[in-house]
Design a protein around this motif. Sequence first.
Motif, PDB file in Angstrom:
ATOM      1  N   PRO A 116       0.791  -1.238   0.000  1.00  0.00           N
ATOM      2  CA  PRO A 116       0.000   0.000   0.000  1.00  0.00           C
ATOM      3  C   PRO A 116       0.824   1.290   0.000  1.00  0.00           C
ATOM      4  O   PRO A 116       0.374   2.296  -0.545  1.00  0.00           O
ATOM      5  CB  PRO A 116      -0.834  -0.098   1.283  1.00  0.00           C
ATOM      6  CG  PRO A 116      -0.869  -1.544   1.619  1.00  0.00           C
ATOM      7  CD  PRO A 116       0.411  -2.133   1.089  1.00  0.00           C
ATOM      8  N   VAL A 117       2.020   1.309   0.595  1.00  0.00           N
ATOM      9  CA  VAL A 117       2.812   2.554   0.650  1.00  0.00           C
ATOM     10  C   VAL A 117       3.548   2.845  -0.658  1.00  0.00           C
ATOM     11  O   VAL A 117       4.151   3.893  -0.811  1.00  0.00           O
ATOM     12  CB  VAL A 117       3.822   2.543   1.822  1.00  0.00           C
ATOM     13  CG1 VAL A 117       3.095   2.428   3.155  1.00  0.00           C
ATOM     14  CG2 VAL A 117       4.856   1.466   1.664  1.00  0.00           C
ATOM     15  N   VAL A 118       3.483   1.912  -1.612  1.00  0.00           N
ATOM     16  CA  VAL A 118       4.119   2.100  -2.914  1.00  0.00           C
ATOM     17  C   VAL A 118       3.095   2.736  -3.855  1.00  0.00           C
ATOM     18  O   VAL A 118       1.961   2.265  -3.966  1.00  0.00           O
ATOM     19  CB  VAL A 118       4.616   0.749  -3.485  1.00  0.00           C
ATOM     20  CG1 VAL A 118       5.213   0.932  -4.869  1.00  0.00           C
ATOM     21  CG2 VAL A 118       5.629   0.109  -2.538  1.00  0.00           C
ATOM     22  N   SER A 119       3.493   3.816  -4.527  1.00  0.00           N
ATOM     23  CA  SER A 119       2.595   4.482  -5.480  1.00  0.00           C
ATOM     24  C   SER A 119       2.380   3.621  -6.715  1.00  0.00           C
ATOM     25  O   SER A 119       3.191   2.738  -7.017  1.00  0.00           O
ATOM     26  CB  SER A 119       3.180   5.834  -5.892  1.00  0.00           C
ATOM     27  OG  SER A 119       3.209   6.716  -4.792  1.00  0.00           O
ATOM     28  N   GLY A 120       1.291   3.902  -7.433  1.00  0.00           N
ATOM     29  CA  GLY A 120       0.973   3.134  -8.638  1.00  0.00           C
ATOM     30  C   GLY A 120       2.136   3.091  -9.617  1.00  0.00           C
ATOM     31  O   GLY A 120       2.523   2.035 -10.106  1.00  0.00           O
ATOM     32  N   CYS A 121       2.688   4.244  -9.945  1.00  0.00           N
ATOM     33  CA  CYS A 121       3.926   4.324 -10.727  1.00  0.00           C
ATOM     34  C   CYS A 121       4.893   5.123  -9.861  1.00  0.00           C
ATOM     35  O   CYS A 121       4.905   6.352  -9.889  1.00  0.00           O
ATOM     36  CB  CYS A 121       3.680   4.998 -12.076  1.00  0.00           C
ATOM     37  SG  CYS A 121       5.145   4.970 -13.121  1.00  0.00           S
ATOM     38  N   HIS A 122       5.672   4.428  -9.064  1.00  0.00           N
ATOM     39  CA  HIS A 122       6.467   5.022  -7.998  1.00  0.00           C
ATOM     40  C   HIS A 122       7.787   5.607  -8.503  1.00  0.00           C
ATOM     41  O   HIS A 122       8.143   6.742  -8.184  1.00  0.00           O
ATOM     42  CB  HIS A 122       6.748   3.952  -6.936  1.00  0.00           C
ATOM     43  CG  HIS A 122       7.228   4.506  -5.644  1.00  0.00           C
ATOM     44  ND1 HIS A 122       6.396   4.648  -4.556  1.00  0.00           N
ATOM     45  CD2 HIS A 122       8.438   4.957  -5.261  1.00  0.00           C
ATOM     46  CE1 HIS A 122       7.082   5.169  -3.554  1.00  0.00           C
ATOM     47  NE2 HIS A 122       8.330   5.365  -3.954  1.00  0.00           N
ATOM     48  N   ALA A 123       8.533   4.817  -9.283  1.00  0.00           N
ATOM     49  CA  ALA A 123       9.871   5.234  -9.718  1.00  0.00           C
ATOM     50  C   ALA A 123      10.217   4.533 -11.024  1.00  0.00           C
ATOM     51  O   ALA A 123       9.479   3.658 -11.489  1.00  0.00           O
ATOM     52  CB  ALA A 123      10.906   4.900  -8.641  1.00  0.00           C
ATOM     53  N   ALA A 124      11.356   4.911 -11.593  1.00  0.00           N
ATOM     54  CA  ALA A 124      11.833   4.264 -12.811  1.00  0.00           C
ATOM     55  C   ALA A 124      13.351   4.231 -12.800  1.00  0.00           C
ATOM     56  O   ALA A 124      13.996   5.133 -12.252  1.00  0.00           O
ATOM     57  CB  ALA A 124      11.332   4.991 -14.044  1.00  0.00           C
ATOM     58  N   VAL A 125      13.899   3.191 -13.393  1.00  0.00           N
ATOM     59  CA  VAL A 125      15.333   3.135 -13.666  1.00  0.00           C
ATOM     60  C   VAL A 125      15.476   3.440 -15.150  1.00  0.00           C
ATOM     61  O   VAL A 125      14.845   2.787 -15.991  1.00  0.00           O
ATOM     62  CB  VAL A 125      15.937   1.754 -13.322  1.00  0.00           C
ATOM     63  CG1 VAL A 125      17.401   1.690 -13.718  1.00  0.00           C
ATOM     64  CG2 VAL A 125      15.764   1.455 -11.836  1.00  0.00           C
ATOM     65  N   VAL A 126      16.265   4.458 -15.460  1.00  0.00           N
ATOM     66  CA  VAL A 126      16.416   4.931 -16.832  1.00  0.00           C
ATOM     67  C   VAL A 126      17.861   4.735 -17.270  1.00  0.00           C
ATOM     68  O   VAL A 126      18.788   5.083 -16.541  1.00  0.00           O
ATOM     69  CB  VAL A 126      16.036   6.430 -16.924  1.00  0.00           C
ATOM     70  CG1 VAL A 126      16.197   6.945 -18.334  1.00  0.00           C
ATOM     71  CG2 VAL A 126      14.616   6.646 -16.420  1.00  0.00           C
ATOM     72  N   LEU A 127      18.037   4.155 -18.454  1.00  0.00           N
ATOM     73  CA  LEU A 127      19.368   3.973 -19.024  1.00  0.00           C
ATOM     74  C   LEU A 127      19.609   5.022 -20.096  1.00  0.00           C
ATOM     75  O   LEU A 127      18.758   5.232 -20.965  1.00  0.00           O
ATOM     76  CB  LEU A 127      19.516   2.574 -19.628  1.00  0.00           C
ATOM     77  CG  LEU A 127      19.427   1.404 -18.653  1.00  0.00           C
ATOM     78  CD1 LEU A 127      19.550   0.089 -19.413  1.00  0.00           C
ATOM     79  CD2 LEU A 127      20.497   1.493 -17.584  1.00  0.00           C
ATOM     80  N   GLU A 128      20.769   5.681 -20.015  1.00  0.00           N
ATOM     81  CA  GLU A 128      21.148   6.701 -20.990  1.00  0.00           C
ATOM     82  C   GLU A 128      22.588   6.471 -21.417  1.00  0.00           C
ATOM     83  O   GLU A 128      23.416   6.043 -20.604  1.00  0.00           O
ATOM     84  CB  GLU A 128      21.013   8.101 -20.389  1.00  0.00           C
ATOM     85  CG  GLU A 128      19.598   8.464 -20.000  1.00  0.00           C
ATOM     86  CD  GLU A 128      19.494   9.826 -19.333  1.00  0.00           C
ATOM     87  OE1 GLU A 128      20.531  10.519 -19.180  1.00  0.00           O
ATOM     88  OE2 GLU A 128      18.374  10.193 -18.956  1.00  0.00           O
ATOM     89  N   ASP A 129      22.898   6.785 -22.681  1.00  0.00           N
ATOM     90  CA  ASP A 129      24.270   6.661 -23.158  1.00  0.00           C
ATOM     91  C   ASP A 129      25.184   7.545 -22.315  1.00  0.00           C
ATOM     92  O   ASP A 129      24.866   8.706 -22.039  1.00  0.00           O
ATOM     93  CB  ASP A 129      24.386   7.071 -24.629  1.00  0.00           C
ATOM     94  CG  ASP A 129      23.691   6.081 -25.549  1.00  0.00           C
ATOM     95  OD1 ASP A 129      23.506   4.911 -25.153  1.00  0.00           O
ATOM     96  OD2 ASP A 129      23.326   6.488 -26.673  1.00  0.00           O
ATOM     97  N   SER A 130      26.322   6.998 -21.908  1.00  0.00           N
ATOM     98  CA  SER A 130      27.292   7.742 -21.121  1.00  0.00           C
ATOM     99  C   SER A 130      27.969   8.801 -21.989  1.00  0.00           C
ATOM    100  O   SER A 130      28.397   8.501 -23.101  1.00  0.00           O
ATOM    101  CB  SER A 130      28.345   6.800 -20.548  1.00  0.00           C
ATOM    102  OG  SER A 130      29.375   7.547 -19.927  1.00  0.00           O
ATOM    103  N   PRO A 131      28.081  10.031 -21.477  1.00  0.00           N
ATOM    104  CA  PRO A 131      28.793  11.053 -22.253  1.00  0.00           C
ATOM    105  C   PRO A 131      30.311  10.854 -22.216  1.00  0.00           C
ATOM    106  O   PRO A 131      31.036  11.486 -22.969  1.00  0.00           O
ATOM    107  CB  PRO A 131      28.392  12.359 -21.562  1.00  0.00           C
ATOM    108  CG  PRO A 131      28.046  11.966 -20.173  1.00  0.00           C
ATOM    109  CD  PRO A 131      27.509  10.560 -20.257  1.00  0.00           C
ATOM    110  N   TYR A 132      30.788   9.966 -21.350  1.00  0.00           N
ATOM    111  CA  TYR A 132      32.223   9.794 -21.142  1.00  0.00           C
ATOM    112  C   TYR A 132      32.787   8.487 -21.669  1.00  0.00           C
ATOM    113  O   TYR A 132      33.941   8.412 -22.041  1.00  0.00           O
ATOM    114  CB  TYR A 132      32.558   9.910 -19.647  1.00  0.00           C
ATOM    115  CG  TYR A 132      32.028  11.176 -19.039  1.00  0.00           C
ATOM    116  CD1 TYR A 132      32.609  12.407 -19.345  1.00  0.00           C
ATOM    117  CD2 TYR A 132      30.943  11.168 -18.189  1.00  0.00           C
ATOM    118  CE1 TYR A 132      32.125  13.587 -18.808  1.00  0.00           C
ATOM    119  CE2 TYR A 132      30.443  12.345 -17.641  1.00  0.00           C
ATOM    120  CZ  TYR A 132      31.046  13.543 -17.958  1.00  0.00           C
ATOM    121  OH  TYR A 132      30.547  14.699 -17.432  1.00  0.00           O
ATOM    122  N   LEU A 133      31.972   7.431 -21.675  1.00  0.00           N
ATOM    123  CA  LEU A 133      32.466   6.113 -22.067  1.00  0.00           C
ATOM    124  C   LEU A 133      31.675   5.587 -23.264  1.00  0.00           C
ATOM    125  O   LEU A 133      30.454   5.444 -23.192  1.00  0.00           O
ATOM    126  CB  LEU A 133      32.346   5.125 -20.904  1.00  0.00           C
ATOM    127  CG  LEU A 133      33.140   5.473 -19.649  1.00  0.00           C
ATOM    128  CD1 LEU A 133      32.750   4.565 -18.511  1.00  0.00           C
ATOM    129  CD2 LEU A 133      34.629   5.389 -19.922  1.00  0.00           C
TER     130      LEU A 133
END
Length: 124
Positions: free
Chosen positions: A38-55
């Motif tokens: 119940p304490v978790v929101s319907g869409c609580h969080a996300a893990v997002v992958l993005e191209d590294s600007p360095y590697l």
Amino acid sequence: MQKIILKNKGLVVEQYPLEKDRITIGRNSDNDIHLDEPVVSGCHAAVVLEDSPYLEDFRDAYIEDMDSTNGTLLNNKTVTRQMLKHGDVISIGQYELSYESDSGQSMERTAILLPEDTMIGKKK
């Protein structure tokens, strides 16, 4: 390989390889990582992958809170968006999600050697 390890009360529940650009976390059953509490929101969080600007050929992972009611913790600190590093622990309700990255482990052990004449603090 980057992955999220879901734990509940210290026990591993599931492992999720990060194969998509965006992995959603929340109480709704259509989330990629479903947390039925119940304490978790319907869409609580996300893990997002993005191209590294360095590697080249490396993708950085970020945790993003999706304006959840009870917030998202990263290593016991409230975050809205933060880059993840190997070993980080995301806390949502009673769940812990550990971030693991094989390439991150090897990069943490990488040392940069500077030529002697550029050493910081070198006395002349």
